[in-house]
Design an enzyme around this catalytic site. Sequence first.
Site, short mmCIF file in Angstrom:
data_model
loop_
_atom_site.label_atom_id
_atom_site.label_comp_id
_atom_site.label_asym_id
_atom_site.label_seq_id
_atom_site.Cartn_x
_atom_site.Cartn_y
_atom_site.Cartn_z
N ASP A 425 0.86 -1.17 0.00
CA ASP A 425 0.00 0.00 0.00
C ASP A 425 0.91 1.23 0.00
OD1 ASP A 425 -2.27 1.66 0.39
OD2 ASP A 425 -1.86 1.71 2.53
N LYS A 426 0.34 2.40 -0.31
CA LYS A 426 1.15 3.61 -0.34
C LYS A 426 0.96 4.45 0.92
CE LYS A 426 -0.24 7.30 -2.38
NZ LYS A 426 -0.15 8.29 -1.29
N THR A 427 -0.26 4.97 1.09
CA THR A 427 -0.48 5.94 2.15
C THR A 427 -0.43 5.28 3.52
OG1 THR A 427 -1.94 7.08 0.63
CG2 THR A 427 -2.03 7.76 2.93
N PHE A 612 -9.96 21.62 -7.29
CA PHE A 612 -9.14 20.57 -7.89
C PHE A 612 -9.92 19.26 -7.97
CE2 PHE A 612 -6.23 17.03 -7.83
CZ PHE A 612 -5.19 17.43 -8.66
N ASP A 882 -6.60 -2.63 3.03
CA ASP A 882 -5.51 -3.56 2.68
C ASP A 882 -5.77 -4.97 3.20
OD1 ASP A 882 -3.98 -1.39 1.61
OD2 ASP A 882 -3.47 -0.81 3.65
#
Length: 1196
Positions: A425-427, A612, A882
């Site tokens: 996972d990233k965050t 954004f 996850d």
Amino acid sequence: MAGGRIRAKIRRSNLYTFACYRPRASEEDGPHDIHGPGYSRMVYCNQPRMHEQKPLKYCTNYISTTKYNFITFLPKAIFEQFRRVANLYFLLAALLSLTPVSPFSAISMIAPLVFVVGLSMAKEALEDWRRFIQDMKVNLRKANVHKKDGVFGLKPWMKIRVGDIVKVEKDKFFPADLLLLSSSYEDGICYVETMNLDGETNLKVKRSLETTLALDDDPTFKEFRASIRCEDPNPNLYTFVGNFEYDRQVYPLDPSQILLRDSKLRNTGYVYGVVIFTGHDSKVMQNATKSPSKRSRIEKQMDKIIYILFSLLVFISLISSVGFIAKTKNELPNWWYLQVPDSAGLFDPSKPLESGFYHLVTALILYGYLIPISLYVSIEVVKVLQALFINKDIHMYDEESGTPAQARTSNLNEELGQVDTILSDKTGTLTCNQMDFLKCSIAGTAYGMRASDVELAAAKQMAMDIDGLSQTGTPHSWEKSGVGFGTSEIQLETVITSKDEEDHKPPIKGFGFEDSRLMNGNWSQEPNADVILLFFRILSICHTAIPEQNEVTGAFTYEAESPDEGSFLVAAREFGFEFCKRTQSTVVVRERYSSFQDPVEREFKVLNLLDFTSKRKRMSVIVKDEDGQIFLLCKGADSIIFDRLSRNGRMYEEATMRHLNEYGEAGLRTLALAYKKLDPAEYLAWNEEFTKAKTSINGDRESMLERVSDMMERDLILVGATAVEDKLQKGVPQCIDKLAQAGLKIWVLTGDKMETAINIGFACSLLRQGMKQICITTMNTDALVQDSKQAVRENILMQITKATQMVKLERDPNAAFALIIDGKTLTYALEDDMKHQFLNLAVDCASVICCRVSPKQKALVTRLVKQGTGKTTLAIGDGANDVGMIQEADIGVGISGCEGMQAVMASDFAIAQFRFLERLLVVHGHWCYKRIAQMICYFFYKNIAFGLTIFYFEAFAGFSGQSVYVDWYMLLFNVVLTSLPVISLGVFEQDVDSEVCLQFPALYQQGPKNLFFDWYRIFGWMGNGLYTSLIIFFLNIIIFYDQAFRSGGQTADMIAVGTTMFTVASWYLFLLVYGELTLALDENAFRILSEILAPAPIYWSTTLLVSVACNLPYLAHISFQRSFNPLDHHVIQEIKYYRKDIEDRHMWRRERSKARQKTKIGFTARVDAKIRQLKGRLQKKYSSMGNPAVIQQAEL
């Protein structure tokens, strides 16, 4: 207001064009038509008791991730134990030991089985109990729930029911899936962090229905009644369909009103919500899967060895049975003293085949020692002790959170040493969600003197290379040629940090910028001061953040939607432009132009804000300054901004592009800044169009807003660019680098948007400048009417095919490819007809990044890699999103230092930070794999050596079923006498120490290549066991057969020969004790050592001779291997033994550089690429001098 709360009057929803739009009441669509299957859920708000009986009896909010419960433990645990082939065999043998055919007493067969199975089940129970404790920590969290009469009180999460009204305060997790009723903001919006669910760091804006805004205080819920009909529980995180009936009106519900369990409330004082889904019905738990029973590859391979040994057992039993039939039929009638046939009918010359069958059963039990009953329990003991060492490793203890590493299951210890692919996972796993403003480019001039880690490492590495070359005399040729090429030259070729040790200031969170030209008002002396002023104003105005002032210090902190925005505002403040106030329509900035002047407050009226989105990749704000001038201020991805520049706005484009490339090489996240001055008439005309689009109620509203916004965001003038350092977790780049050097492949699976994932890839060196990026995306199908899905599928397949051909045809050995794919495309790529092509492409790429993926897709990708490659996969993550991936992988690792515990509860191993994965795999994984592999091989070796001696004696004694060993010898052989040495090997064996493991990461490849447990080595140990059994039996028989054994001339009996054959190191102590017991009288072994064996010199000489003869082949093999074909650890052991690592550091460093796998990702690969670039520059620089030696050395 209860509790003294003051409701925020600012209408935050006005800040958003795209993210938070609610049609006017008159324009709202009618309620959803949701009758039918899949939409049967009824929720009665504030009436939880109505859901306690059927048909509305929903599941509780209690969650469980355990494998067993009190009812299922016994049947499931017994099934797990007897799923093992050996245990099943020994169960059958134990049952047969109760019959007359057994050659052993029943206790000698049943006791070891009960001990082995009982110990394994006790271990399973202990590990599952730990999971239960973790579950209860979550279940017992407290939430503020409406009790009655408008009074709220604390209640454990597990007691929350469907229909309950829950009050959640800032920075708290949602205990269940809720419908948002109201918030501390007047217009009922709130900010939610969904990092645990989808990995995104940007806050999501949620908004309640207008009809429930009045429910803004505790007492208002006294008489509140409403009902909800909605979709049934499902795993879709991003969809929700339902109707809300209140005050005889029905209102449609959508995902913007739903607050999901395990997401967190941010930047909002409090919210009220009604519980819709609880426990395992909640969307996050619907994405979870049941805790799987995982088995390591070694254990699965061990089963195959058991099958081989069982086949051998059946084979020799058949031989024995055939021999017994022949003896019974032909010779047994002549042996009158045996009184045949016996009373039990086990040997009857008149029924040789029946007697042969009985003997076959006897032989199957007798030779059962070929299969080691204590192998499994010894492995369990070893793994528990190995897990204890992992838990107690001080180098994997996180001091900040006080969290140690935790082996939640010890079944997979050796699997840690065989990992091929890591899916991360990233965050929260790679990043700590903190940005630092590091550099910027304004008006074509680069500012910011602090170097990135990549630049510093490249300079340091080149300096080390030159230092190494100087020891071989190489640079002297350069010096003689007049080329001053040394460390100073490298420093000229790279940017070196300008840290002034004497003027050291405490670090400012979010700001790592160092350049005196812009600090303390010095920017006003720069040539383009007006452009710099505009740059600072864009930073301080173009955002959606809210300032919060500390009442004690007076300092401002900012509640921003993303960490990037927060770092820009901190940077603007440090440059002298402090954002200090926001109202419904204005932004106030406190501007200080020099350090000795007082700040001036300037108010800018916000006319429009184009927020954004991942599709737009930019954000703009239209403001009117105090002079009445109207400006559009814009920031966004450089590719988007540069396409929108006017002809006269490209003055700084070339220089800025060059700086952006340099920042990208340094692993920094970049944004371009631009502006446009608007004519009032032009703005009014555009605003009229924009208002029409914004209030449109047809299906094209969003595309109309996009088109109108795009019209305004054209003809921009470039101001500059920012470079922000994404703060990775401590040690992440170094850890990834070490894992890459160890030969591991690393995939990143994140729910975050593609740009963020790519930036993180650069930051942690999974991507680098010069790496060829393959982006597989879904084409726009708006224009397609028929077969759009088929067209998309064909387009994706074509992209994959072309990319595969490009990778295959690449001839540059240093070329590296990175595959980047989003979740929408992945949906098609994971289909059966395409997934193998996708996997083949991904395996050929140096790094793979999958973004915008759902939890289910993470699990599917993990399954594809696991099944498609057939190699060991490891998944690591920290959030509930996850869990599926962690459970699907061969090994699941949870990050336990974070707030959410779902990943940890589903994991096999838990660590506090990603960097500890390096030690977990490279050190503990390497050790555990080698220890377990050698231990199992030795187990089979000793049991083959022992079991075959019984077979030889059987043949020697006329296939009578008689054992040469006493029952108690055989009972204690596996369980006690030979277990401790093997367990010691499995727990304490170290080929090299932990420091060497980390210095020589290529040693790790011994595990994935399975060097210590391949069939060659297994059969080698089996062959060694066969040889040992032959030596032990026949050498003893030859020596004892015709020799006088005692001083009186008597020959040795069966007990004496069997005891001599059985002798092991710990044997003498046992014999002394056993020989004195009355049990020995039953076996004719009374004082067998002290009075029979010890006085006989032939006993001692035989044990010595047999021991030497048995070990000769192994000693010869290891000597030959170390001399002519040494393994990596053999070379290192010799270097350490001769202290060359201390006496010859250059050789040690050279060996270390050779002992890393060739990789194209990681910090080292990035530094190597930087070095190649610098050497190329140097080669060009000195080629004009015409000195071939210099050019040649630069090429090196």
